[in-house]
Design an enzyme around this catalytic site. Structure first.
Site, short mmCIF file in Angstrom:
data_model
loop_
_atom_site.label_atom_id
_atom_site.label_comp_id
_atom_site.label_asym_id
_atom_site.label_seq_id
_atom_site.Cartn_x
_atom_site.Cartn_y
_atom_site.Cartn_z
N TYR A 142 -11.14 -25.74 -16.51
CA TYR A 142 -11.05 -27.10 -15.95
C TYR A 142 -11.03 -28.29 -16.77
O TYR A 142 -12.35 -28.21 -17.80
CB TYR A 142 -12.23 -27.39 -14.77
N ASP A 237 -11.95 -28.53 -25.50
CA ASP A 237 -12.52 -29.25 -24.40
C ASP A 237 -13.92 -28.94 -24.59
O ASP A 237 -14.45 -27.85 -24.03
CB ASP A 237 -11.82 -28.96 -22.92
N LYS A 265 -20.46 -35.01 -20.78
CA LYS A 265 -21.83 -34.58 -20.14
C LYS A 265 -23.06 -34.66 -21.17
O LYS A 265 -23.55 -35.93 -21.12
CB LYS A 265 -21.77 -33.15 -20.02
C1 LIG Z 1 -17.00 -31.48 -16.40
C2 LIG Z 1 -15.94 -31.38 -17.28
C3 LIG Z 1 -14.72 -32.12 -17.51
C4 LIG Z 1 -14.52 -33.58 -16.58
O1 LIG Z 1 -15.50 -34.38 -16.74
P1 LIG Z 1 -15.92 -35.39 -15.81
O2 LIG Z 1 -16.94 -36.54 -16.45
O3 LIG Z 1 -16.49 -34.76 -14.49
O4 LIG Z 1 -14.63 -36.34 -15.69
C5 LIG Z 1 -13.53 -31.80 -18.23
N1 LIG Z 1 -13.80 -30.66 -18.98
C6 LIG Z 1 -14.74 -29.90 -18.83
C7 LIG Z 1 -14.66 -28.68 -19.59
C8 LIG Z 1 -15.67 -29.96 -17.75
O5 LIG Z 1 -16.68 -29.38 -17.74
#
Ligand SMILES: *Cc1c(COP(=O)(O)O)cnc(C)c1O
Length: 425
Positions: A142, A237, A265
């Site tokens: 994701y 990511d 995060k």
């Molecule tokens: C949570 C997440 C996102 C998206 O981040 P948001 O702040 O929710 O838009 C993108 N990539 C990864 C790997 C994530 O865990």
């Protein structure tokens, strides 16, 4: 006193589904969502005053636990001086310096407001730099809700994506290839056929969003080799793994440098922050230095930057990663024992301070594997734990997070509660 149920009913009158992000509705576990009033260390408390040992931890940012005193006090101090200027503030410079020093592949960093935005901007940069339009992602990873990455695998192994939701035009989904995670042969094959058209490969270096799935030996190395050979950019990511697996993220943990890195995060310490970073030759092509446009009214917000900066400072000073990993390993092992005692088939995947208990006995190395889990059993497990005062993510396909606030004592308490929950299954 208001109840979770009453407040959620009211929420549904004003917010679609009663929430501002779908998983919060607890639909995947057919449960009734709790409405949170406060968090403290490893605990959260709902509006009815029920306290839970928290392993959701806001989906990853809270590596220091809820309301860490140093983070809260940094935020307080920043707030006193104004909430937003729309001009550069000193916190951005400090946080930028810290990210560049910590993340091996980062010479420059641009701050945005969410992980989604970071990914969207990094992909635009990759396309801008290479002049190519196709991207590659892996099934079950994701990367936020941006159109190009909110897509599913079609049928077959190497497939053009289909829209993951109404509202994404087919034409856009078709610019994304979706391959199975950990399947390097599928990547090789696609690049042999189409390598010259591919702008970038984006990957979670440890998948967290199909539940925790570690990369197989050499998967990341090979991705590095193949993308380099064909002139495509490799994007890690690290929205979850950045400052979580190690201070320098997964790239430091595994010793592999991507071209671009997305963060979120943990670097916001609980405030809305995202970032993308890379070497100078790429990052200098972003406006105003270069001509690839990306902007944000609230980007680099002083309060958010202050929270991130305080979080990183504590992490750097205390270097809790070894301890976190050890605690999480023991905790994961104990849960596995309890499930085995009850005769429940399961697989526990753990990397660093992230883990997932899958209700399947086979290895989980891809989304296909993860999907073999018994979701009905997971839902019952989730509810039994919640009833006993333990909150885990309300979906099988998510990571549990430990924080520095999860002491051995709290973890032992959690294990007792989990044991009671499992007995009630
Ligand atoms: C949570 C997440 C996102 C998206 O981040 P948001 O702040 O929710 O838009 C993108 N990539 C990864 C790997 C994530 O865990």
């Amino acid at each position: 006193m208001v109840s979770n149920r009453e407040l959620f009913e009211e929420a549904k009158r004003y917010l679609p589904g009663g929430v501002n992000s779908p998983v919060r509705a607890f639909k995947a576990v057919e449960g009734e969502p709790i409405i949170v009033r406060k968090g403290e260390g490893a605990y959260i408390e709902d509006v009815e005053g029920n306290r839970y040992i928290d392993f959701l931890m806001s989906w990853g940012p809270l590596i220091l636990g809820h309301a860490h005193p140093e983070v809260v006090s940094a935020v307080r101090e920043a707030v006193e001086n104004g909430l937003s200027f729309g001009l550069t503030n000193p916190y951005e410079v400090e946080l930028g310096k810290e990210v560049v020093a910590a993340v091996p592949s980062a010479d420059r960093v641009r701050f945005v407001n969410s992980g989604t935005e970071a990914v969207m901007s990094a992909i635009r940069l990759a396309r801008g730099v290479t002049g190519r339009k196709y991207i590659v992602k892996f099934d079950g990873c994701y990367h936020g809700h941006y159109d190009s990455v909110l897509v599913s695998a079609g049928s077959g192994v190497a497939t053009l994506a289909i829209p993951g939701t109404p509202g994404i035009p087919e034409e856009i989904a078709k610019l994304t290839y979706v391959l199975p995670y950990n399947d390097i042969e599928a990547v090789e094959k696609l690049f042999e056929e189409r390598g010259e058209e591919i702008a970038c490969v984006i990957v979670e270096p440890v998948a967290g969003n199909m539940g925790v799935v570690p990369p197989k030996a050499e998967f990341l190395e090979k991705l590095r080799e193949i993308t380099r050979k064909y002139g495509a950019l490799l994007i890690f990511d690290e929205v979850i793994t950045g400052f979580r697996l190690s201070y320098g993220g997964a790239q430091k943990y595994f010793g592999i440098e991507p071209d671009l890195t997305t963060l979120g995060k943990v670097i916001g310490g609980g405030m809305p922050v995202g970032a993308y970073a890379g070497n100078e030759s790429y990052m200098s092509q972003i406006a105003p230095e270069g001509n690839i446009y990306q902007a944000g009214t609230l980007s680099g917000n002083p309060v958010a930057m202050a929270a991130g900066l305080a979080t990183l400072r504590v992490l750097k000073e205390t270097n809790p990663y070894g301890e976190l990993e050890k605690k999480t390993d023991r905790f994961a092992g104990e849960i596995s024992k309890l499930l085995t005692q009850k005769g429940i088939e399961h697989t526990v995947n753990r990397v660093g301070s992230m883990l997932t208990v899958f209700f399947t006995d086979g290895k989980v190395e891809s989304y296909e594997d993860a999907k073999r889990s018994d979701l009905k059993l997971f839902a019952r497990f989730f509810k039994a734990l919640l009833k006993n005062g333990v909150l885990i993510p309300p979906s099988q396909f998510e990571a549990w997070f430990l924080s520095t606030a999860h002491s051995e004592e709290i973890l032992n308490e959690a294990l007792e509660r989990i044991e009671r929950g499992i007995k009630e299954l």
